[in-house]
Design a protein around this motif. Structure first.
Motif, mmCIF file in Angstrom:
data_model
loop_
_atom_site.group_PDB
_atom_site.id
_atom_site.type_symbol
_atom_site.label_atom_id
_atom_site.label_comp_id
_atom_site.label_asym_id
_atom_site.label_seq_id
_atom_site.Cartn_x
_atom_site.Cartn_y
_atom_site.Cartn_z
ATOM 1 N N CYS A 8 0.857 -1.180 0.000
ATOM 2 C CA CYS A 8 0.000 0.000 0.000
ATOM 3 C C CYS A 8 0.899 1.236 0.000
ATOM 4 C CB CYS A 8 -0.903 -0.006 1.231
ATOM 5 S SG CYS A 8 -1.997 1.426 1.316
ATOM 6 N N ASN A 9 0.819 2.054 -1.070
ATOM 7 C CA ASN A 9 1.690 3.224 -1.142
ATOM 8 C C ASN A 9 1.130 4.392 -0.327
ATOM 9 O OD1 ASN A 9 -0.230 4.557 -2.724
ATOM 10 N ND2 ASN A 9 0.874 4.244 -4.630
ATOM 11 N N ALA A 10 1.818 5.523 -0.346
ATOM 12 C CA ALA A 10 1.445 6.678 0.469
ATOM 13 C C ALA A 10 0.078 7.234 0.101
ATOM 14 C CB ALA A 10 2.500 7.769 0.339
ATOM 15 N N LYS A 11 -0.385 6.976 -1.118
ATOM 16 C CA LYS A 11 -1.691 7.469 -1.554
ATOM 17 C C LYS A 11 -2.803 6.458 -1.295
ATOM 18 C CE LYS A 11 0.338 10.427 -5.042
ATOM 19 N NZ LYS A 11 0.486 10.714 -6.450
ATOM 20 N N ARG A 43 8.609 0.921 1.742
ATOM 21 C CA ARG A 43 8.643 0.893 3.206
ATOM 22 C C ARG A 43 8.126 -0.450 3.685
ATOM 23 N NH1 ARG A 43 6.206 6.336 5.744
ATOM 24 N NH2 ARG A 43 5.627 4.765 7.273
ATOM 25 N N LYS A 44 8.843 -1.090 4.595
ATOM 26 C CA LYS A 44 8.440 -2.396 5.108
ATOM 27 C C LYS A 44 7.100 -2.341 5.840
ATOM 28 C CE LYS A 44 12.909 -4.634 5.657
ATOM 29 N NZ LYS A 44 13.851 -5.200 6.628
ATOM 30 N N ASP A 45 6.829 -1.242 6.516
ATOM 31 C CA ASP A 45 5.571 -1.166 7.267
ATOM 32 C C ASP A 45 4.356 -1.014 6.358
ATOM 33 O OD1 ASP A 45 6.251 1.464 6.566
ATOM 34 O OD2 ASP A 45 5.439 2.318 8.411
ATOM 35 N N ARG A 46 4.567 -0.845 5.066
ATOM 36 C CA ARG A 46 3.465 -0.755 4.113
ATOM 37 C C ARG A 46 3.273 -2.043 3.313
ATOM 38 N NH1 ARG A 46 3.875 5.423 1.936
ATOM 39 N NH2 ARG A 46 3.290 6.360 3.909
ATOM 40 N N VAL A 47 4.129 -3.041 3.549
ATOM 41 C CA VAL A 47 3.939 -4.336 2.904
ATOM 42 C C VAL A 47 2.748 -5.008 3.572
ATOM 43 C CG1 VAL A 47 4.926 -6.631 2.533
ATOM 44 C CG2 VAL A 47 6.357 -4.594 2.241
ATOM 45 N N GLU A 69 -3.505 2.106 9.062
ATOM 46 C CA GLU A 69 -2.937 3.354 9.544
ATOM 47 C C GLU A 69 -1.420 3.256 9.419
ATOM 48 O OE1 GLU A 69 -2.473 5.871 13.681
ATOM 49 O OE2 GLU A 69 -4.001 4.319 13.547
ATOM 50 N N ILE A 70 -0.817 4.242 8.767
ATOM 51 C CA ILE A 70 0.628 4.242 8.551
ATOM 52 C C ILE A 70 1.288 4.991 9.705
ATOM 53 C CG2 ILE A 70 2.492 4.919 7.005
ATOM 54 C CD1 ILE A 70 0.664 2.910 5.667
ATOM 55 N N ILE A 71 2.208 4.316 10.375
ATOM 56 C CA ILE A 71 2.931 4.899 11.498
ATOM 57 C C ILE A 71 4.339 5.231 11.035
ATOM 58 C CG2 ILE A 71 3.777 4.498 13.837
ATOM 59 C CD1 ILE A 71 1.465 2.408 14.069
ATOM 60 N N LYS A 72 4.758 6.467 11.275
ATOM 61 C CA LYS A 72 6.108 6.870 10.882
ATOM 62 C C LYS A 72 7.134 6.098 11.702
ATOM 63 C CE LYS A 72 5.242 11.509 9.223
ATOM 64 N NZ LYS A 72 5.658 12.896 9.249
ATOM 65 N N PRO A 73 8.210 5.610 11.024
ATOM 66 C CA PRO A 73 9.242 4.896 11.772
ATOM 67 C C PRO A 73 9.980 5.825 12.735
ATOM 68 C CG PRO A 73 9.861 5.147 9.458
ATOM 69 C CD PRO A 73 8.478 5.682 9.611
ATOM 70 N N LYS A 74 10.448 5.256 13.828
ATOM 71 C CA LYS A 74 11.208 6.024 14.814
ATOM 72 C C LYS A 74 12.611 6.284 14.284
ATOM 73 C CE LYS A 74 8.792 3.843 18.631
ATOM 74 N NZ LYS A 74 8.907 2.949 19.772
ATOM 75 N N GLU A 154 8.709 6.405 -3.309
ATOM 76 C CA GLU A 154 9.089 5.083 -3.782
ATOM 77 C C GLU A 154 9.616 5.081 -5.207
ATOM 78 O OE1 GLU A 154 5.028 2.944 -4.819
ATOM 79 O OE2 GLU A 154 5.034 3.818 -2.835
ATOM 80 N N HIS A 155 9.366 6.144 -5.987
ATOM 81 C CA HIS A 155 9.774 6.114 -7.388
ATOM 82 C C HIS A 155 9.927 7.527 -7.934
ATOM 83 C CE1 HIS A 155 10.285 4.431 -11.332
ATOM 84 N NE2 HIS A 155 9.240 5.061 -11.812
#
Length: 169
Positions: A8-11, A43-47, A69-74, A154-155
């Motif tokens: 799932c991308n940022a959009k 981003r791994k958290d979006r896989v 819900e996308i959580i920003k990495p620390k 991502e691109h």
């Protein structure tokens, strides 16, 4: 070496991807799309889910999907970047922008490098060394977008590194 997954991308768009010759950090995968689409960063958290092959991944995309819900990495430590393949004046400007954003600027590739930002004259050896060291490879536009949004795009359509262009003949 292949990695196949739904993402799932940022959009909020969901897609199936297969990347070859990939490298990974704690937060990202970076590799070459097997369909010839060039180098991409994920981003791994979006896989969403991993698969054995692209056909299975494409079939695994649910018809009704709501993105998580996308959580920003620390942030663990200050990131570092190396600029390569740029004219002297533009490189100096990019270095100043990086330093203003608390990103350490390096002159070469090392194991502690976070990003390698490539200009039009960047060589494939430095690119592969950076990827082998676990650094993410960015175009100038991806770097500027990262400064603006805090996220690695991502691109970049204008970034023309492909798996074939980095292979030694």
């Amino acid at each position: 070496m292949l990695k196949v997954f739904t993402y799932c991308n940022a959009k909020g768009h969901l897609g199936a991807y297969e990347i070859a010759n990939f490298s990974e950090s704690a937060e990202h995968y970076q590799g070459f799309l097997t369909d010839g689409g060039g180098i991409r960063t994920f981003r791994k958290d979006r896989v969403i889910e991993y698969f054995d092959n692209l056909k299975a991944a494409q079939a695994g995309i649910p018809e009704s999907y709501s993105p998580p819900e996308i959580i920003k990495p620390k942030k663990q430590s200050l990131p570092t970047i190396c600029f390569t393949g740029f004219k002297k004046d533009l490189k100096a400007q990019l270095c100043n922008q990086a330093e203003a954003a608390d990103i350490g600027v390096r002159t070469g590739v090392s194991g502690s490098l976070s990003y390698l930002c490539c200009g039009p004259n960047a060589g494939p050896v430095k690119l592969e060394n950076a990827r082998a060291a676990g650094a993410l490879v960015l175009s100038e536009l991806q770097f500027l977008s990262m400064l603006e949004t805090g996220e690695v795009p991502e691109h970049d359509e204008q970034f023309h590194y492909t798996l074939e262009s980095t292979q030694t003949k």
